[in-house]
Design an enzyme around this catalytic site. Structure first.
Site, PDB file in Angstrom:
ATOM      1  N   HIS A 151      -2.978   0.845  -3.694  1.00  0.00           N
ATOM      2  CA  HIS A 151      -3.550   1.598  -4.805  1.00  0.00           C
ATOM      3  C   HIS A 151      -4.898   0.955  -5.193  1.00  0.00           C
ATOM      4  CE1 HIS A 151      -1.874  -1.476  -7.532  1.00  0.00           C
ATOM      5  NE2 HIS A 151      -3.120  -1.456  -8.319  1.00  0.00           N
ATOM      6  N   ASP A 181       3.086  -0.148  -1.243  1.00  0.00           N
ATOM      7  CA  ASP A 181       1.985  -0.408  -2.062  1.00  0.00           C
ATOM      8  C   ASP A 181       1.005  -1.735  -1.452  1.00  0.00           C
ATOM      9  OD1 ASP A 181      -0.038   0.103  -3.803  1.00  0.00           O
ATOM     10  OD2 ASP A 181       0.607  -1.313  -5.419  1.00  0.00           O
ATOM     11  N   SER A 258      -4.425  -6.816  -9.575  1.00  0.00           N
ATOM     12  CA  SER A 258      -3.657  -6.259  -8.713  1.00  0.00           C
ATOM     13  C   SER A 258      -4.474  -6.464  -7.096  1.00  0.00           C
ATOM     14  CB  SER A 258      -3.958  -4.512  -9.023  1.00  0.00           C
ATOM     15  OG  SER A 258      -2.925  -3.934  -7.932  1.00  0.00           O
TER      16      SER A 258
END
Length: 451
Positions: A151, A181, A258
């Site tokens: 993402h 992901d 992230s």
């Protein structure tokens, strides 16, 4: 009269001559007397030195811990990179919001987007938006392979990484896997600092971990915490095919973290930070990382082939728990119970039935539905696996030939994968059919749903 006045004048002159010296002597005497008899508190206030630091021997354990954390941070930080991207948003995603039941957990529209908030530049209505975003990554080899989240780079037209020594390098996308992901980047370098892999299966609750990344643009930040839990289920009900088994930690994770590494006390990467659960979208003590038991094989496949194909049985599964184990004549509450079998799926062709308990895959024991989902997803489509199944208290072996996840036209995020039926609350529901009545020995007068 004159003699009296003269005498008075002489006395006055004498008094004036000696008054000032006598007053000075009196003041000196008074000050000397005060210094000799002043309260002890007044004397101490003026003469007391600053408090001494604690003796090193009395806080030796804390100092040793600090030193160890400093060494660990210094070892890992050079392997962490800041990832900046320029991307185009997908038109079909513009203005789209997630369901309300997800908003109560994440507090914003994208459960996996709170780690890097893109800045959009206006375009004509209906046209893709240009976005600038930022995340984190970790170098896994000196020749420039970098792991981050899918993402973070999704839709990117330009990717740059910045190292801790301020080198800015253009990166190319090697491959990405939206299901897990994960994504792999590559930069042209041969001298990159890298971090070693750790075994997430050895991670235990209470263990010290450090999270590295670039929260809110504050580059190369490290936070310390513990492992709060392991094997957490997939919290995204919009796509139950996503594997779970997440590592939960209270090490502070915020937007920008992230794709950064979660490391153990030896500096080994045991997870990749991917999302948090918070009403506000910021850190609230619940961060989650993808375990290396998922990351490492996915990354190796992406480096080799540029993409990942996931095996698919076509069943819904839920955990076997101490509460429901008795219904399946299972003394050991482990494995995954089949809650749904999709028509014409590999599971249906192999003869799997609702209520079957899958305890092993290719001789490897499975602890819960999440682990079973991960193991199946890592198998190649077309391969044949052997499932150990408990049915009506009897053990049997059922061979299944896997198909590729997403190969069917009706496969979608809402109904595909082994996660179907494994709801966010950890249960799967099905109708109380005549077959289930017989298996569970339920009388005809009982009506309802089977968990």
């Amino acid at each position: 009269m004159n003699a009296g006045m003269q005498l008075k004048n002489k006395v006055t002159k004498w008094t004036r001559r000696f008054a000032v010296p006598m007053l000075a002597l009196a003041l000196v005497g008074a000050f000397t007397t005060y210094e000799c008899v002043k309260p002890a508190a007044a004397s101490a206030a003026a003469a007391s030195p600053a408090a001494a630091p604690l003796d090193a021997d009395s806080v030796g354990a804390l100092l040793a811990l600090d030193k160890a954390m400093e060494t660990l941070a210094a070892r890992v930080t050079p392997a962490v990179v800041n990832v900046t991207v320029t991307s185009r948003s997908k038109p079909e995603m513009m203005g789209k919001e997630m369901p309300e039941d997800m908003q109560q957990f994440f507090g914003q529209s994208n459960p996996f987007g709170q780690f890097f908030g893109p800045q959009m530049h206006g375009q004509p209505h209906g046209q893709p938006q240009i976005e600038h975003g930022m995340g984190s990554g970790v170098v896994i080899s000196p020749d420039g392979y970098i792991v981050t989240n899918n993402h973070v780079i999704d839709g990117a037209v330009d990717i740059r990484v910045t190292t801790s020594n301020r080198r800015v390098l253009k990166a190319k996308l090697v491959g990405a896997d939206p299901l897990t992901d994960l994504a792999v980047l590559k930069v042209s370098a041969t001298d990159m600092a890298s971090a070693p892999w750790g075994d997430s299966k050895e991670v235990r609750p209470g263990q010290t971990v450090l999270a590295f990344g670039n929260p809110y643009g504050f580059r190369f930040t490290v936070t310390r915490g513990i492992v709060s839990a392991v094997n957490r289920a997939n919290p995204d009900p919009t796509n139950p095919s996503k594997p779970g088994e997440f590592i939960q930690t209270d090490a502070a994770i915020n937007p920008g973290n992230s794709g950064g590494p979660l490391v153990d006390a030896r500096g080994q990467v045991v997870g990749i930070n991917t999302f948090l659960i918070s009403p506000s979208g910021t850190f609230s003590g619940m961060g989650f990382a993808i375990p290396t038991q998922i990351v490492r094989p996915t990354v190796e496949t992406l480096i080799r082939y540029g993409k990942v194909s996931h095996g698919h049985i076509g069943i819904g599964i839920a955990d076997v728990t101490p509460e429901n184990a008795k219904f399946f004549d299972e003394s050991n509450p482990t494995g995954g119970v089949v809650t749904q079998v999709e028509p014409d799926s590999p599971g249906a062709k192999a003869g799997l039935q609702i209520g079957d308990v899958i305890t092993e895959i290719d001789g490897q024991k499975v602890s819960d539905a999440g682990e079973l989902q991960v193991l199946v997803g890592q198998k190649q489509p077309g391969s044949k696996i052997s499932l150990s199944v408990l049915r009506n208290g009897k053990s049997m072996t059922i061979p299944v030939t896997l198909e590729e996840l997403g190969s069917r036209k009706d496969d979608s995020g809402d109904n595909s994968g082994e996660g179907h039926g494994k709801m966010r609350w950890g249960i799967g529901l099905s109708d109380l059919t005549p077959e289930l009545r017989d298996q569970l020995q339920v009388s005809r007068e009982v009506h309802g749903a089977v968990i």
